[in-house]
Write an enzyme that holds these catalytic residues in place. Structure first.
Site, PDB file in Angstrom:
ATOM      1  N   ASN A  32      -8.368   3.891   8.578  1.00 46.06           N
ATOM      2  CA  ASN A  32      -7.643   2.705   9.279  1.00 46.06           C
ATOM      3  C   ASN A  32      -7.500   2.537  10.820  1.00 46.06           C
ATOM      4  O   ASN A  32      -7.445   1.770  11.447  1.00 46.06           O
ATOM      5  CB  ASN A  32      -6.094   2.298   9.013  1.00 46.06           C
ATOM      6  CG  ASN A  32      -5.230   3.530   9.059  1.00 46.06           C
ATOM      7  OD1 ASN A  32      -5.693   4.724   8.524  1.00 46.06           O
ATOM      8  ND2 ASN A  32      -4.341   3.606   9.822  1.00 46.06           N
ATOM      9  N   GLY A  36       0.823  -1.299   0.084  1.00 48.42           N
ATOM     10  CA  GLY A  36       0.009   0.110  -0.228  1.00 48.42           C
ATOM     11  C   GLY A  36       1.015   1.363   0.025  1.00 48.42           C
ATOM     12  O   GLY A  36       0.386   2.226  -0.661  1.00 48.42           O
ATOM     13  N   HIS A  51      -1.657  -8.069   2.620  1.00 45.61           N
ATOM     14  CA  HIS A  51      -1.730  -8.305   4.262  1.00 45.61           C
ATOM     15  C   HIS A  51      -2.840  -8.182   4.764  1.00 45.61           C
ATOM     16  O   HIS A  51      -2.893  -8.393   5.996  1.00 45.61           O
ATOM     17  CB  HIS A  51      -0.209  -8.180   4.698  1.00 45.61           C
ATOM     18  CG  HIS A  51       0.021  -6.959   5.227  1.00 45.61           C
ATOM     19  ND1 HIS A  51      -0.231  -6.461   6.406  1.00 45.61           N
ATOM     20  CD2 HIS A  51       0.453  -5.741   4.312  1.00 45.61           C
ATOM     21  CE1 HIS A  51       0.364  -5.058   6.315  1.00 45.61           C
ATOM     22  NE2 HIS A  51       0.590  -4.737   5.095  1.00 45.61           N
ATOM     23  N   CYS A  98       1.681   6.334  20.674  1.00 43.42           N
ATOM     24  CA  CYS A  98       2.599   5.961  21.602  1.00 43.42           C
ATOM     25  C   CYS A  98       3.443   4.789  21.278  1.00 43.42           C
ATOM     26  O   CYS A  98       4.102   4.313  21.963  1.00 43.42           O
ATOM     27  CB  CYS A  98       1.524   5.386  22.642  1.00 43.42           C
ATOM     28  SG  CYS A  98       0.380   6.810  23.420  1.00 43.42           S
TER      29      CYS A  98
HETATM   30  N1  PLP Z   1      -2.824   2.682   4.031  1.00 42.66           N
HETATM   31  C1  PLP Z   1      -3.499   2.271   4.862  1.00 42.66           C
HETATM   32  C2  PLP Z   1      -4.976   2.928   4.855  1.00 42.66           C
HETATM   33  C3  PLP Z   1      -3.226   1.331   5.876  1.00 42.66           C
HETATM   34  O1  PLP Z   1      -3.979   1.115   6.921  1.00 42.66           O
HETATM   35  C4  PLP Z   1      -1.668   0.861   5.536  1.00 42.66           C
HETATM   36  C5  PLP Z   1      -1.281  -0.062   6.279  1.00 42.66           C
HETATM   37  O2  PLP Z   1      -0.871  -0.178   7.485  1.00 42.66           O
HETATM   38  C6  PLP Z   1      -1.213   1.159   4.472  1.00 42.66           C
HETATM   39  C7  PLP Z   1      -1.539   2.355   3.672  1.00 42.66           C
HETATM   40  C8  PLP Z   1       0.338   0.784   4.166  1.00 42.66           C
HETATM   41  O3  PLP Z   1       0.341  -0.551   3.429  1.00 42.66           O
HETATM   42  P1  PLP Z   1       1.611  -1.363   3.253  1.00 42.66           P
HETATM   43  O4  PLP Z   1       1.748  -1.920   4.906  1.00 42.66           O
HETATM   44  O5  PLP Z   1       1.227  -2.394   2.475  1.00 42.66           O
HETATM   45  O6  PLP Z   1       2.672  -0.499   3.037  1.00 42.66           O
END
Ligand code: PLP
Length: 376
Positions: A151, A70, A201, A327
């Site tokens: 997230n 991502g 993942h 944190c």
């Molecule tokens: N974008 C969001 C919303 C995510 O939750 C994450 C993962 O933590 C990422 C991007 C990054 O993805 P990656 O762990 O595949 O680099």
């Protein structure tokens, strides 16, 4: 008891995915760029995976580019758009993932773009009227980057509505869909969007593999150059078993989606109900009961002197959860998402995130442990 409730951070690999990857590691080891039989076999596997992935989003296989995940996909979209599409203005929100915020802030520091932040309400939703005002008042070619699901708090963005708004003002639209791909069916037909991103993942696939969808109407340069892989869009030998794993994880996700959604939403609703019954004063960050990702629940607990120790206490009790991106490095500034939606930072917030492997017994155990903190 060991309970894993941090599935928004990463998910355990599905054994069926592993079964699909192992033969690729053992036998289909040719380099897809080699012209001999070994290479051609691997190349066919990569292209089959690309066709399969594209079919779930109803896009063309030529619009899917495999990346390391991502973060790379977000960076590639943002930097590529600014570099190659003459973009000089960007609109995002303060609650985006760092994979979006940091590249945008760096581009602003370098003087390549001006950056505006759209207002976000206390319920964690992006203010679409403010977005329209920002689009209206700026005549420079713009990119809008807003995530499909947050997230940390789980809030969902009305993707089609935002895409249509961007189209009205001729803005390029990128959405970080890392938390929704594999959890919702995303048919991109009729959604005027330019970039979406994926990380395997997050839905029981392997780490280190994802993709960027680039709408066929636009063309950007690669982020990583050095070879002609991915039709000259990403140099470097392909993560072939990762690609096979991603395709398998997406296939399983789409095959079982309706049942998983119902099951996991059931767990989330059950946890809400149990927390409200057992912990007076508990609240939820974001829009947990309405427009929210069914895998994420961000709990705002009553004030306690044990705030700083809460996630550690849960860890000692065998429960894996997250205090957001707070944190983790010992800083006490707390989550940028919670701060920006006006959460009371004197109270502890804990993000629980669920998968198909969780059970109601695990929720009971977890709620029992949290309730115990408020009884002592
Ligand atoms: N974008 C969001 C919303 C995510 O939750 C994450 C993962 O933590 C990422 C991007 C990054 O993805 P990656 O762990 O595949 O680099």
């Amino acid at each position: 008891m060991k309970v894993y409730l941090d599935n928004a951070a990463t998910t355990p690999i599905d054994p069926e995915v592993l079964d699909a990857m192992l033969p690729v590691m053992k036998q289909t080891f040719g380099n897809p760029s080699s012209i001999h039989n070994y290479g051609r076999e691997t190349k066919a596997l990569v292209e089959q995976a690309r066709r399969q992935v594209a079919s779930y989003f109803k896009v063309s296989p030529g619009e899917i580019f495999f990346t390391s995940g991502g973060t790379e996909a977000d960076n590639m979209a943002i930097k590529g758009a600014v570099e190659d599409l003459n973009i000089t203005h960007a609109i995002t929100s303060k609650i985006e993932h760092p994979a979006v915020l940091l590249p945008l802030e760096n581009l602003e520091k370098k003087g390549k773009i001006t950056l505006d932040f759209v207002k976000v309400g206390n319920n964690g939703h992006v203010d679409l009227e403010d977005l329209e005002l920002l689009l209206q008042k700026n005549s420079k070619p713009a990119i809008v980057s807003l995530m499909h699901a947050n997230n940390e708090i789980g809030n969902l963005l009305p993707l089609k509505k935002v895409a249509e708004l961007c189209q009205k003002y001729h803005a390029v639209f990128h959405s970080d869909t890392v938390q929704t791909v594999g959890h919702y069916s995303l048919d991109l037909t009729g959604i005027p969007i330019h970039f979406i991103t994926c990380s395997a993942h997050k839905f029981h696939g392997p780490k280190g593999i994802g993709f960027l969808y680039i709408n066929g109407n636009i063309k950007i340069s690669p982020l990583i150059s050095g070879g002609s892989q991915e039709r000259n869009m990403r140099g470097g030998t392909e993560n072939v078993y990762g690609i096979a794993g991603l395709a398998k994880a997406l296939e399983i996700a789409h095959r079982t989606m309706a049942a998983q959604q119902e099951y996991i939403l059931g767990l989330k609703s059950y946890m809400i109900e149990q927390l409200e019954t057992k912990i007076p004063g508990v609240e939820f960050n974001g829009d947990a009961k309405k427009s929210s990702l069914y895998t994420v629940l961000n709990v705002l607990l009553p004030e306690t002197s044990k705030k700083e120790m809460l996630v550690h206490f849960l860890d000692i009790s065998g429960i894996a959860a997250s205090a957001g991106s707070a944190c983790s490095s010992g800083s006490n500034t707390g989550s940028h998402v919670l701060r920006n939606i006006g959460t009371d930072m004197n109270r502890p917030s804990v993000r629980f995130s669920f998968s198909k492997y969780n059970t109601k017994d695990e929720i009971d155990y977890c709620v029992g442990k949290i309730a115990g903190v408020y009884k002592d």
